[in-house]
Design an enzyme around this catalytic site. Structure first.
Site, PDB file in Angstrom:
ATOM      1  N   ALA A   1       0.820  -1.213   0.000  1.00  0.00           N
ATOM      2  CA  ALA A   1       0.000   0.000   0.000  1.00  0.00           C
ATOM      3  C   ALA A   1       0.855   1.264   0.000  1.00  0.00           C
ATOM      4  O   ALA A   1       0.572   2.219  -0.732  1.00  0.00           O
ATOM      5  CB  ALA A   1      -0.930  -0.010   1.215  1.00  0.00           C
TER       6      ALA A   1
ATOM      7  N   HIS B   1      18.180   4.602  26.723  1.00  0.00           N
ATOM      8  CA  HIS B   1      18.173   3.305  27.410  1.00  0.00           C
ATOM      9  C   HIS B   1      17.165   3.363  28.558  1.00  0.00           C
ATOM     10  O   HIS B   1      17.077   4.366  29.253  1.00  0.00           O
ATOM     11  CB  HIS B   1      19.562   3.012  27.969  1.00  0.00           C
TER      12      HIS B   1
END
Length: 446
Positions: free
Chosen positions: A310, A431
């Site tokens: 798409a 992190h």
């Protein structure tokens, strides 16, 4: 005379209509069925709605890992179906609102191209400077004994189910087949996946395919590769499927056969021969600007057969609009990311090792199980695999694991900008995040 007529209101068609209108073009969009095309009505969106239902079921099966005890749960199939249909309806309404707001004329009917400047719809002839064919694709079916039995269906039919089959045989282990296998496996169907080629997900990286097969089998999906689907027959009120694998015949009882043997271009009611538009069985032939052999007639998306996705169709359309306006647009169609929504997700962009055979390249992998966020999510299956060329520039990225569908876009950006991995190593990743699998994989190149 208007600027542009688009035949087909799938992702390529409606996105292009919006884009063209935003650039000041007068646009008429013609659709014979439903706005949104296959993707929105019978493909990407309803499938992903079911996928996320299945994902919650899968998570519940492991919920005790998080210290939560759930003794039992029920799935209300009516709510599942209603939710899917509501999402589709909402998305259709959003598209229609955008088209109306921008002044795009939307006509319900079947468009017929009379010439490079004339399109007929509902008996009316529209004169236009440019035409885009965006008629999409349709399911491809193979011939076999019993193909007319009521137990045989395609990927469109399966999305209308209100209850799930107990036993399902899926013929074709490409993207659609594997996605449906994963979804209905979680809904409790016994899945048998049959693939004619040597491995499931044939075009993908060899390491990804191997890992995916092992994970699917661990989830309880029966997989038969190098297998030919022979027939389905009704025997004493039971449907029996027959396949042949390495010269041996195998039979399975089933109450649903899903044919997911690919898709072919849908030319609609367009007489390509009389118009002089070149085409083959893969689709309409186009140049780098998606223009056909007839000037000012373009073909975008599945109907040109280049890559049936798409988002590829959407960017095909953007390329056409830029060409009509005489502007440059550097879209690299060899760098289109794609995603397989199974458990876990798979996402790829760029080259595979097979495609690079005969050249100098290096690979590195990083396992999800060493990522702290993945362990917190209890989704440690999978890995990221990166391929760099002799100049240490990323040329391919293949991910199987949690949030692969999101992670792939960082790799896509790297490939598009030709970023050297030594430069990329200086980019800080937060992190703890899943995205660290990418940075850690890059750091593994020495």
């Amino acid at each position: 005379m208007i600027d542009l007529v688009i035949i087909g209101a799938g992702p390529g068609g409606f996105d292009t209509a919006i884009n063209a209108s935003e650039h000041g073009l007068e646009v008429t969009l013609i659709e014979r069925h439903k706005v949104g095309g296959t993707c929105l009505n019978y493909g990407c969106i309803p499938t992903k709605a079911l996928y996320h239902n299945a994902k919650h079921i899968k998570d519940l099966k492991d919920i005790d890992t998080f210290g939560i005890n759930v003794l039992e749960y029920d799935v209300d199939y009516d709510i599942v179906k209603e939710r899917k249909e509501t999402i589709v309806s909402n998305q259709i309404r959003n598209i229609q609102t955008s088209l109306k707001k921008l002044g795009v004329t939307l006509i319900e009917g079947e468009g017929k191209i009379l010439s490079a400047s004339e399109v007929e719809v509902n008996g009316e002839i529209i004169e236009t400077k440019n035409i885009i064919i965006a008629t999409g694709s349709k399911p491809s079916m193979i011939s076999f004994e019993g193909s007319d039995l009521e137990v045989v269906h395609n990927s469109k039919d399966i999305l209308s189910l209100s209850t799930w089959p107990k036993n399902m045989v899926i013929v074709g282990a490409g993207v659609i087949g594997c996605e449906m296998a994963s979804i209905f496996n979680q809904f409790g169907s016994n899945i048998t996946l049959v693939e004619y080629q040597d491995e499931i997900l044939p075009p993908l990286d060899k390491d990804i395919k191997k890992r995916a097969r092992n994970l699917y089998k661990r989830q309880g999906i029966d997989i038969y590769t190098k297998s030919a689907f022979k027939k389905v027959e009704l025997v004493e009120d039971k449907y029996i499927v027959t396949i042949e694998q390495k010269g041996k015949v195998k039979e399975f009882e089933t109450d649903y056969v899903l044919m997911s043997t690919g898709r072919s271009p849908n030319f609609g009611n367009i007489d390509l021969d009389s118009l002089g538009i070149e085409y083959n069985k893969q689709g309409i032939t186009v140049d780098e600007f998606k223009e056909t052999s007839v000037k000012n007639i373009y073909a975008i998306g599945d109907v040109n057969g280049e890559l049936m996705l798409a988002h590829k169709a959407t960017y095909d359309g953007y390329k056409v609009v830029s060409h009509i306006l005489g502007k440059e647009m550097d879209i690299k169609f060899d760098q289109v990311p794609s995603v397989v929504f199974t458990f876990p997700e798979i996402a790829i962009v760029g080259k595979t090792e097979d495609e690079l055979d005969g050249t100098n390249y290096r690979t590195n992998k990083f396992l999800f199980k060493t990522n702290a966020k993945a362990e917190c999510l209890n989704e440690t299956d999978g890995f990221v695999k990166m391929i760099v060329d002799e100049s240490d520039v990323l040329v391919g990225c293949h991910i199987i694991g949690a949030h692969a569908s999101d992670l792939i876009h960082e790799a896509t950006s790297m490939i598009y900008k030709n970023i050297n991995i030594n430069e990329y190593k200086n980019i800080i990743h937060a992190h703890p995040t899943i995205s660290e699998v990418l940075s850690e994989c890059i750091k593994g190149f020495h």
